[in-house]
Enzyme design. Structure first.
Site, short mmCIF file in Angstrom:
data_model
loop_
_atom_site.label_atom_id
_atom_site.label_comp_id
_atom_site.label_asym_id
_atom_site.label_seq_id
_atom_site.Cartn_x
_atom_site.Cartn_y
_atom_site.Cartn_z
N LYS A 8 67.28 18.05 52.18
CA LYS A 8 67.49 17.83 50.74
C LYS A 8 67.02 16.42 50.43
O LYS A 8 67.05 15.53 51.29
CB LYS A 8 68.98 17.94 50.41
CG LYS A 8 69.24 18.23 48.95
CD LYS A 8 68.99 19.71 48.73
CE LYS A 8 69.44 20.24 47.43
NZ LYS A 8 69.48 21.72 47.48
N1 GLU Z 1 67.00 23.82 45.63
C1 GLU Z 1 67.09 25.20 45.98
C2 GLU Z 1 68.31 25.44 46.85
O1 GLU Z 1 69.23 24.65 46.88
C3 GLU Z 1 65.81 25.74 46.56
C4 GLU Z 1 65.34 25.10 47.83
C5 GLU Z 1 63.97 25.57 48.27
O2 GLU Z 1 63.41 26.44 47.66
O3 GLU Z 1 63.49 25.00 49.26
O4 GLU Z 1 68.44 26.45 47.49
#
Ligand code: GLU
Length: 434
Positions: free
Chosen positions: A124
C-alpha cells in the site's frame, strides 16, 4: 495501547510489534491476523513474520504550489509480504495517511490476494494531503515526485500500485508515465486502474462495486432473503459506494440510504441512484439533495436496513455504535471499516459480516486481469472480464462460507484462516534466506 500482543508479545511467546507502526488500523488488522493464526496454531516463526511488513519507505516531497510557495508532503510505500509474487496495492491520498495505517492496509492486501488466489503479495502507498484542496497541476507534480521517490521499489515484476481512496485513473496515468520516462519506453504493467487508452482494462473502474454486489447476492441466497424484499444503506459515494449502489438497484435491492463525506441522504421508498449521481456530479456534494431526507453519518449507519455497506474509510463501525446497528448483513466495501471491539459485538449479535478481504476484492481481481493483459499485450472483452471476476469472487465466497459453517466460526475468521494457510505454505516451501 490496548492490544496485549502489541506491547506484550512475550506473554504469548510472540515478538512485540515495534511502535513505528502504531495506529488504530494496524491494531485492528493485527488482531484479526492473530485471532486466525492462534486458532490454527500457526508456526510461530511464520506468524511473527506476517505481523510485520517486509519493507517500508517514508519519503518527503517538496512541491511547488501554484502560489509559488514550496510545501513538503509526506509519503509512504509499504510492501508487506512477497512470498506469493510481486506486491500489489493501492495509493491513497488523504489527510489522515500515516505509516501505521499504510502498513496495516498493506498487510490487509497480502491477506486479500492470498484469499482469492492471486499470485501477489500485499502493498500500500499513500500521501498525507487533501487532494480536494490541490489543483490538478499540483496533484500532477506531487504524483510525479512521489513516483520518482518510490521508483526503486515499483515495477511490473516488483510492486504494482493501483487507485485507492483519493486517487483515480488520472493519477495512475501520471505514475505510469513517470515510471516509463525513467525506463525510456512505455511500461503499462507498472500500475493498474489506468485509462483504457494506455493499457487499462475494461471493467476495472467498476470492479470493486460490482464485486461487492456479487457477494451481496450470494449472502442473500445463503440467508434465504429475496433481493426484492431487502433494503441497503451505503456509506460512501466514491468509486466503491456509487457503483455498488447502482448495481444494487439493478439487482432489485432498494437503496434507502447513502452518504458522502459531507452528509447522508435517506428515502424509505428507495433513492433514484441515477438522479443522485447526476446531482453529485453537478455539485460535488450530496448536501441539499431534494429527493431525500438529510441525515448525519451516525443516523445513517444506525438506520434500519437488510444490508449495510460501509464503503468509506476505516474505523466506522466501533464499540460505540455496533450495538445499535439495525441491519442483518454487513458487506465491508471499505478496507478495515470495523474495529476489533465492534467485530466481537457484531458476532454476538449474529449479524452476518463479509470481511473486507473478501467483500472488496473485486478491485484487485480485475487489477490482476489488467496486469495480465498488459504483460501479454492481448486485451479481453468486458463480458469475459466480468464473468471471470464473478467466478473468482463467488468461488472464494463459497469456500469461506462452507468453512465458516463447518467450523461454526464467523466469515472473517474463516477467510483469514484460508488466506494465512496459503501464505504459510508458500513461506514453508520457499524456506528461510539465508
Ligand atoms: N485499492 C484497492 C484495494 O484496496 C485495489 C488495489 C489494487 O487493485 O491493487 O483493494
Amino acid at each position: 495501547m490496548s492490544y496485549e500482543l502489541w506491547v506484550n508479545g512475550k506473554e504469548k511467546n510472540m515478538q512485540a510489534v515495534p511502535t513505528e507502526f502504531d495506529s488504530p488500523t494496524y491494531l485492528d488488522v493485527l488482531s484479526q491476523l492473530d485471532n486466525a493464526a492462534e486458532w490454527i496454531c500457526l508456526d510461530r516463526n511464520i506468524w511473527n513474520r506476517l505481523r510485520l511488513p517486509q519493507r517500508a519507505l517514508c519519503v518527503s516531497m517538496p512541491i511547488k504550489m501554484d502560489s509559488g510557495d514550496v510545501y513538503v508532503f509526506q509519503g509512504f510505500r509499504v510492501q508487506h509480504d512477497s512470498s506469493l509474487g510481486p506486491t500489489k496495492g493501492g495509493v491513497r491520498y488523504h489527510p489522515g495517511v500515516n505509516l501505521g495505517e499504510v502498513a496495516a492496509l498493506a498487510m490487509n492486501m497480502t491477506l486479500k490476494c492470498s484469499l482469492v488466489g492471486l499470485p501477489y503479495g500485499g502493498a500500500k502507498g499513500g500521501i498525507r494531503c487533501n487532494p480536494k484542496d490541490l489543483s490538478k497541476k499540483e496533484l500532477q507534480r506531487l504524483t510525479r515526485r512521489y513516483t520518482t521517490e518510490i521508483y526503486p521499489l515499483i515495477g511490473p515484476d516488483h510492486d504494482i500500485p493501483a487507485p485507492d481512496v483519493g486517487t483515480n485513473y488520472e493519477v495512475m496515468a501520471w505514475i505510469m508515465d513517470t515510471y516509463s520516462q525513467q525506463r525510456g519506453y512505455a511500461v503499462p504493467g507498472v500500475v493498474t486502474g489506468k485509462p483504457i487508452c494506455i493499457g487499462g482494462s475494461l471493467g476495472r473502474e467498476e470492479a470493486t462495486g460490482r464485486g461487492v454486489v456479487y457477494i451481496t447476492l450470494e449472502v442473500l441466497k445463503h440467508l434465504g432473503i429475496k433481493a426484492e424484499e431487502s433494503t441497503a444503506i451505503v456509506q460512501g459515494f466514491g468509486n466503491v459506494g456509487s457503483v455498488a449502489a447502482r448495481f444494487l438497484t439493478s439487482s432489485n435491492i432498494k437503496v434507502t440510504g447513502l452518504s458522502d463525506s459531507t452528509c447522508g441522504i435517506y428515502n424509505n421508498n428507495g433513492l433514484d441512484i441515477a438522479d443522485v449521481t447526476s446531482y453529485k456530479k453537478a455539485r460535488h456534494t450530496l448536501e441539499g439533495y431534494p429527493n431525500g431526507e438529510m441525515i448525519d453519518n451516525k443516523t445513517l449507519l444506525e438506520s434500519e436496513c437488510t444490508i449495510l455497506i460501509p464503503a468509506a474509510l476505516s474505523g466506522q463501525i466501533t464499540e460505540e455504535n455496533a450495538g445499535r446497528l439495525n441491519c442483518k448483513v454487513i458487506i465491508e466495501g471499505a478496507n478495515s471499516p470495523t474495529t476489533k471491539e465492534a467485530d466481537g459485538i457484531l458476532n454476538e449479535r449474529g449479524i452476518f459480516v463479509v470481511p473486507d478481504i473478501l467483500a472488496n476484492s473485486g478491485g484487485v481481481i480485475v487489477s490482476y486481469f489488467e496486469w495480465v493483459q498488459d504483460l501479454q499485450k492481448y486485451f479481453w472483452k468486458e463480458k469475459e472480464i466480468n464473468e471471470r471476476l464473478h467466478e473468482i469472487i463467488t468461488t472464494a465466497f463459497d469456500k469461506a462460507l462452507k468453512f465458516s459453517v463447518s467450523e461454526n466460526i464467523p466469515m472473517r475468521k474463516a477467510s483469514m484462516v484460508s488466506a494465512i494457510k496459503r501464505l504459510a505454505d508458500a513461506h514453508l516451501a520457499r524456506g528461510l534466506y539465508p
